[in-house]
Every structure is written in structure tokens, then in C-alpha cells.
Scaffold this active site. Structure first.
Site, mmCIF file in Angstrom:
data_model
loop_
_atom_site.group_PDB
_atom_site.id
_atom_site.type_symbol
_atom_site.label_atom_id
_atom_site.label_comp_id
_atom_site.label_asym_id
_atom_site.label_seq_id
_atom_site.Cartn_x
_atom_site.Cartn_y
_atom_site.Cartn_z
ATOM 1 N N PHE A 279 11.877 128.005 -82.584
ATOM 2 C CA PHE A 279 12.080 129.458 -82.508
ATOM 3 C C PHE A 279 13.554 129.841 -82.345
ATOM 4 O O PHE A 279 13.855 130.895 -81.804
ATOM 5 C CB PHE A 279 11.199 130.102 -81.423
ATOM 6 C CG PHE A 279 9.747 129.994 -81.777
ATOM 7 C CD1 PHE A 279 9.198 130.813 -82.750
ATOM 8 C CD2 PHE A 279 8.953 129.037 -81.197
ATOM 9 C CE1 PHE A 279 7.874 130.682 -83.127
ATOM 10 C CE2 PHE A 279 7.627 128.894 -81.559
ATOM 11 C CZ PHE A 279 7.085 129.725 -82.523
ATOM 12 N N GLY B 24 13.176 131.377 -85.873
ATOM 13 C CA GLY B 24 11.804 131.705 -86.279
ATOM 14 C C GLY B 24 11.184 132.767 -85.384
ATOM 15 O O GLY B 24 11.643 132.999 -84.264
ATOM 16 N N SER C 185 18.678 122.453 -101.211
ATOM 17 C CA SER C 185 19.261 123.740 -101.596
ATOM 18 C C SER C 185 20.169 123.572 -102.802
ATOM 19 O O SER C 185 20.779 122.510 -102.995
ATOM 20 C CB SER C 185 20.086 124.263 -100.412
ATOM 21 O OG SER C 185 20.931 125.307 -100.819
ATOM 22 N N TYR D 86 27.205 123.235 -94.650
ATOM 23 C CA TYR D 86 25.768 123.449 -94.876
ATOM 24 C C TYR D 86 25.294 122.630 -96.084
ATOM 25 O O TYR D 86 24.324 121.861 -95.998
ATOM 26 C CB TYR D 86 25.465 124.940 -95.093
ATOM 27 C CG TYR D 86 24.056 125.173 -95.575
ATOM 28 C CD1 TYR D 86 22.958 124.910 -94.757
ATOM 29 C CD2 TYR D 86 23.798 125.617 -96.882
ATOM 30 C CE1 TYR D 86 21.660 125.091 -95.216
ATOM 31 C CE2 TYR D 86 22.510 125.803 -97.343
ATOM 32 C CZ TYR D 86 21.451 125.537 -96.515
ATOM 33 O OH TYR D 86 20.155 125.699 -96.972
ATOM 34 N N LYS E 147 22.681 119.242 -96.481
ATOM 35 C CA LYS E 147 21.497 119.178 -97.353
ATOM 36 C C LYS E 147 21.583 117.962 -98.272
ATOM 37 O O LYS E 147 20.583 117.282 -98.508
ATOM 38 C CB LYS E 147 21.372 120.469 -98.164
ATOM 39 C CG LYS E 147 20.931 121.652 -97.329
ATOM 40 C CD LYS E 147 19.494 121.472 -96.857
ATOM 41 C CE LYS E 147 19.096 122.438 -95.774
ATOM 42 N NZ LYS E 147 17.747 122.220 -95.274
ATOM 43 N N PHE F 200 31.132 141.720 -104.402
ATOM 44 C CA PHE F 200 32.356 140.938 -104.173
ATOM 45 C C PHE F 200 32.867 140.360 -105.491
ATOM 46 O O PHE F 200 32.454 139.301 -105.922
ATOM 47 C CB PHE F 200 32.099 139.834 -103.144
ATOM 48 C CG PHE F 200 31.773 140.376 -101.780
ATOM 49 C CD1 PHE F 200 32.782 140.898 -100.970
ATOM 50 C CD2 PHE F 200 30.465 140.401 -101.313
ATOM 51 C CE1 PHE F 200 32.483 141.420 -99.711
ATOM 52 C CE2 PHE F 200 30.161 140.916 -100.064
ATOM 53 C CZ PHE F 200 31.171 141.429 -99.260
ATOM 54 N N ARG G 252 34.961 136.843 -102.761
ATOM 55 C CA ARG G 252 34.902 136.014 -101.551
ATOM 56 C C ARG G 252 35.259 134.590 -101.958
ATOM 57 O O ARG G 252 34.873 134.142 -103.049
ATOM 58 C CB ARG G 252 33.480 135.998 -100.967
ATOM 59 C CG ARG G 252 33.066 137.302 -100.339
ATOM 60 C CD ARG G 252 31.693 137.176 -99.708
ATOM 61 N NE ARG G 252 30.702 136.660 -100.654
ATOM 62 C CZ ARG G 252 29.395 136.715 -100.452
ATOM 63 N NH1 ARG G 252 28.925 137.253 -99.352
ATOM 64 N NH2 ARG G 252 28.543 136.234 -101.336
HETATM 65 N N1 LIG Z 1 16.526 131.141 -97.511
HETATM 66 C C1 LIG Z 1 17.126 130.579 -98.561
HETATM 67 O O1 LIG Z 1 17.593 131.270 -99.474
HETATM 68 C C2 LIG Z 1 17.216 129.067 -98.655
HETATM 69 C C3 LIG Z 1 17.786 128.500 -99.819
HETATM 70 C C4 LIG Z 1 17.866 127.109 -99.916
HETATM 71 C C5 LIG Z 1 17.349 126.308 -98.901
HETATM 72 N N2 LIG Z 1 16.826 126.872 -97.784
HETATM 73 C C6 LIG Z 1 16.294 125.985 -96.738
HETATM 74 O O2 LIG Z 1 14.958 126.358 -96.460
HETATM 75 C C7 LIG Z 1 14.642 126.053 -95.095
HETATM 76 C C8 LIG Z 1 14.016 127.268 -94.439
HETATM 77 O O3 LIG Z 1 14.939 128.347 -94.532
HETATM 78 P P1 LIG Z 1 14.545 129.827 -94.099
HETATM 79 O O4 LIG Z 1 15.238 130.748 -95.026
HETATM 80 O O5 LIG Z 1 13.091 129.943 -93.930
HETATM 81 O O6 LIG Z 1 15.304 129.906 -92.693
HETATM 82 P P2 LIG Z 1 14.771 130.392 -91.261
HETATM 83 O O7 LIG Z 1 15.963 130.375 -90.360
HETATM 84 O O8 LIG Z 1 13.992 131.645 -91.411
HETATM 85 O O9 LIG Z 1 13.760 129.216 -90.871
HETATM 86 C C9 LIG Z 1 14.145 128.013 -90.253
HETATM 87 C C10 LIG Z 1 13.093 127.721 -89.189
HETATM 88 O O10 LIG Z 1 13.379 126.449 -88.599
HETATM 89 C C11 LIG Z 1 13.358 126.596 -87.177
HETATM 90 N N3 LIG Z 1 14.280 125.571 -86.677
HETATM 91 C C12 LIG Z 1 15.619 125.484 -86.888
HETATM 92 N N4 LIG Z 1 16.112 124.364 -86.342
HETATM 93 C C13 LIG Z 1 15.054 123.730 -85.776
HETATM 94 C C14 LIG Z 1 14.905 122.501 -85.071
HETATM 95 N N5 LIG Z 1 15.943 121.692 -84.831
HETATM 96 N N6 LIG Z 1 13.674 122.146 -84.640
HETATM 97 C C15 LIG Z 1 12.588 122.943 -84.877
HETATM 98 N N7 LIG Z 1 12.675 124.106 -85.541
HETATM 99 C C16 LIG Z 1 13.886 124.489 -85.993
HETATM 100 C C17 LIG Z 1 13.784 128.017 -86.903
HETATM 101 O O11 LIG Z 1 13.360 128.518 -85.648
HETATM 102 C C18 LIG Z 1 13.098 128.746 -88.071
HETATM 103 O O12 LIG Z 1 11.776 129.103 -87.749
HETATM 104 C C19 LIG Z 1 15.945 125.574 -94.453
HETATM 105 O O13 LIG Z 1 15.931 124.163 -94.462
HETATM 106 C C20 LIG Z 1 17.015 126.111 -95.404
HETATM 107 O O14 LIG Z 1 18.162 125.319 -95.367
HETATM 108 C C21 LIG Z 1 16.736 128.235 -97.643
#
Ligand SMILES: NC(=O)c1ccc[n+]([C@@H]2O[C@H](COP(=O)([O-])OP(=O)(O)OC[C@H]3O[C@@H](n4cnc5c(N)ncnc54)[C@H](O)[C@@H]3O)[C@@H](O)[C@H]2O)c1
Length: 338
Positions: free
Chosen positions: A33, A36, A129, A153, A157, A216, A293
Site C-alpha cells: 500500500f 496502492g 516497461s 527506473y 526494469k 512539451f 523536457r
Molecule cells: N502505469 C504505466 O504506465 C506503466 C508502464 C510500464 C510499466 N508499468 C509497471 O507496471 C507495474 C504497476 O504499475 P502501476 O501503474 O499499477 O503502479 P501503481 O503505483 O499504481 O501500483 C504499484 C503497486 O505496487 C505496490 N508496491 C510497490 N512497491 C511494493 C513492494 N515493495 N511490495 C509490495 N507492494 C508494493 C504499491 O502499493 C501499488 O499498489 C509497475 O511494475 C510499473 O513499473 C507501469
């Protein structure tokens, strides 16, 4: 089969939990959380319920850095596969706090893989990603385009993919690394992205404050001079996880897939600004151009052909559906705008 969904209370993770439940899979969510939201999981049918009840998705509050908590969750729920989404995801923050990003995204993954290998779990899907590619100088990015991440970041990944593949080979785990492009939209308003780091919520945020959305740079070598990206609806992305998870086999023979998850079509920032104005009905103030940017590539569009071939999956939602569903989610948190 029971799937452990790490980061399942996050924006994408909650959609994955929902899609897995809808496809009749047993799942358990683990989340610390940090970003989350418990209420997001409440919008997923069955989530947060009692363990052992069919259709329910129990919720474990814990971190991927906590090996003991992971071992307990894997044993308690009889986990046979993992979908690992838990991570930090802000590019700018990763530049300011690289050690934190490596700790959460790389060390957390190592601890998780140790628990997975020790418990004999044989299926693992990893959230990667498009950030692994950095500034790709190609029309369509394939999975063979060189990976040259430009920030911590993206590095975490790419390192994560290496870890997942190496652990898969050493411990007989079928693995799939999904490289998401620009994720947008929501399956339902309560599941929407609450951050404002992505372009659509960033535009909504500006409009809500009565400010002009910022573009940007309009001097890129693209048709209208603004950056072009490949937007993927989060519901399509979640369905790709269900397909990828379903392909993994317990003997490790079907593993080691790396797939772009995008649409193959590009949308410019200016096109997105017009669409946001149209869908929200808020045309004023009009978008204004700000300086480029640092580190923004001109064009990043996926070739989605390998995912289509390997998963039998293609995106079904267009960019208008992404903006419209994201706006419904935004209105839920800003009822004064409705
Ligand atoms: N949103 C995008 O556009 C995007 C694009 C490419 C990749 N991603 C990847 O998708 C995944 C999910 O991204 P999202 O957009 O849902 O982000 P988000 O921040 O909404 O979700 C990440 C979740 O992981 C939980 N969390 C973080 N670190 C933790 C840990 N150490 N232990 C347990 N829980 C943990 C957070 O509380 C959250 O619920 C990530 O790995 C992100 O890198 C997202």
C-alpha cells in the site's frame, strides 16, 4: 492454480486481479500500500474476501522485500504462479532516489524470486516497461530493438528482466516479461489511475485547475511536431496478462517470453490534447506549448506482432475509450466537475 499478484492494489494490478477473477482463476494479492489503494480492490469482485472461498481474492499486506512474509503467503495460499507488478514507477523520482528504486524494484524482485524458487513455484510473469528501450530511433520498436534505458527506473526494469530470465533458467521457472507501453483508461471508474504523472491525468489535472494543459515541445521530427506514443488500454493490458499466465507451463518448457504490449499505432501529444478537450467538453483554456523536457524521445510506438503471434492477443480499445474511461474515473474523485 493460484496466482500471487504482487502490487494488486495498484492501478494495473487491480485490473489484472479483476481479469484473472473474471477468467475463473484463483488469486491472492500482496501489496504494501505504498501507492496502492484498498478501495481499488473493493471494486474487484471477490477481492479482500475470505481465503478458500471460490472466486475470492484474499489480500495480504506485505512487502516484496520481506522474504518471510512472501514464503508464508506462498505456502498458506498454495501459490503456483506469480504475476509481479509491485514496483516504484516514477521516472523523475527514480533520478532523485536511485537507491530506493534499485532496492524496491531490483532487490524486492530478488527476494521474491528466492521465495518462488525455494517454494518450487514454476510460473512467473514480470511487469516490464517500454522504458527499457530508452530513446529508440526506429519507426516501430520490436523486442529486438536494443535496450538502452535512460534513467534508473528503466534500468531497474531491464535488470529485472535479466534477473527473471536467469532465475527462470536456473530454477526451471517459465517466465514472461511484458513490456507495457503507455497505459491508460480504466475498466471502471473506481479502478482508474490516481497519479498525475501520465499525460491523460496530467491534462485532466490542468483543466480541473483552470490551467492550460502543457505540450512539451512542438519541434520534434513528427507529423505535428509533438511527441508520439503508443497508448494501451489497461483492460487490454490486463487481458494480455491472463493470456501470458495461461501460456506458462510448470516444467519451464514454454517460458522465457519477452513481449511488447502496445497497439502498434502512435498518437501525438497534440492529438491527445484535442481528444481530451473533446471528451471532457473542456476546450478552454487551450493547450499551450512549453519547452521540450530532457530525455523525451520523439516517437515510441510498439510493434505488437510478437504478442499477437505468441498470445493470440490484440488490443481492442481505442484511444477515445481510454480518455473517456479515465475521465469517468477522474469525475469520481472530482464530483464538483460533473
Ligand atoms: N502505469 C504505466 O504506465 C506503466 C508502464 C510500464 C510499466 N508499468 C509497471 O507496471 C507495474 C504497476 O504499475 P502501476 O501503474 O499499477 O503502479 P501503481 O503505483 O499504481 O501500483 C504499484 C503497486 O505496487 C505496490 N508496491 C510497490 N512497491 C511494493 C513492494 N515493495 N511490495 C509490495 N507492494 C508494493 C504499491 O502499493 C501499488 O499498489 C509497475 O511494475 C510499473 O513499473 C507501469
Amino acid at each position: 492454480m493460484t496466482w500471487l499478484i504482487t502490487g494488486g492494489a495498484g492501478y494495473i494490478g487491480a485490473h489484472v486481479a479483476r481479469a484473472m477473477a473474471e477468467s475463473g482463476q484463483q488469486a491472492v494479492v500482496l501489496d504494501d500500500f505504498s501507492t496502492g489503494l484498498p478501495e481499488r480492490l473493493r471494486a474487484v469482485p471477490g477481492a479482500g474476501g475470505e481465503p478458500g472461498v471460490p472466486g475470492d481474492i484474499p489480500l495480504v499486506r506485505g512487502s516484496t522485500l520481506d522474504g518471510a512474509a512472501l514464503e508464508t503467503a506462498i505456502a498458506e495460499y498454495g501459490v503456483t504462479g506469480v504475476i509481479h507488478l509491485a514496483a516504484r514507477k516514477q521516472v523523475a523520482e527514480s533520478v532523485e532516489r536511485p537507491l530506493h528504486y534499485y532496492r524496491e524494484n531490483v532487490h524486492g524482485l530478488t527476494v521474491l524470486l528466492e521465495a518462488v524458487a525455494a517454494a518450487g513455484v514454476r510460473r512467473f510473469v514480470f511487469s516490464s516497461s517500454a522504458a527499457v528501450y530508452g530513446m529508440p530511433d526506429v519507426d516501430l520498436v520490436t523486442e529486438d530493438t536494443p535496450c538502452l534505458p535512460m534513467n534508473p527506473y528503466g534500468e531497474t526494469k531491464l535488470t529485472g528482466e535479466w534477473l527473471v530470465r536467469a532465475a527462470g533458467q536456473a530454477h526451471g521457472i517459465s517466465t514472461s516479461c511484458l513490456r507495457y507501453f503507455n497505459v491508460a483508461g480504466a475498466a471502471e471508474p473506481a479502478l482508474a489511475d490516481t497519479g498525475v504523472s501520465n499525460i491523460i491525468p496530467m491534462f485532466f489535472d490542468a483543466l480541473t485547475r483552470g490551467e492550460a494543459p502543457k505540450i512539451f515541445g512542438d519541434d520534434y521530427p513528427t507529423p505535428d511536431g509533438t511527441c508520439v506514443r503508443d497508448y494501451i488500454h489497461v483492460q487490454d493490458l490486463a487481458e494480455a496478462h491472463v493470456k501470458a499466465a495461461g501460456l506458462l507451463s510448470p516444467d519451464g518448457s514454454a517460458g522465457d517470453l519477452t513481449l511488447n504490449i502496445g497497439t502498434g499505432s502512435g498518437v501525438s501529444v497534440r492529438e491527445m490534447a484535442s481528444l481530451v478537450a473533446e471528451v471532457t467538453g473542456r476546450r478552454e483554456p487551450a493547450a499551450e506549448v512549453a519547452p521540450r523536457r530532457a530525455g523525451d524521445p520523439a516517437r515510441v510506438v510498439a510493434s505488437a506482432r510478437r504478442a499477437e503471434k505468441e498470445l493470440g492477443w490484440t488490443a481492442r480499445h481505442d484511444v477515445r475509450a481510454m480518455v473517456a474511461s479515465a475521465w469517468e474515473g477522474w469525475l469520481l474523485r472530482h464530483p464538483e466537475l460533473g
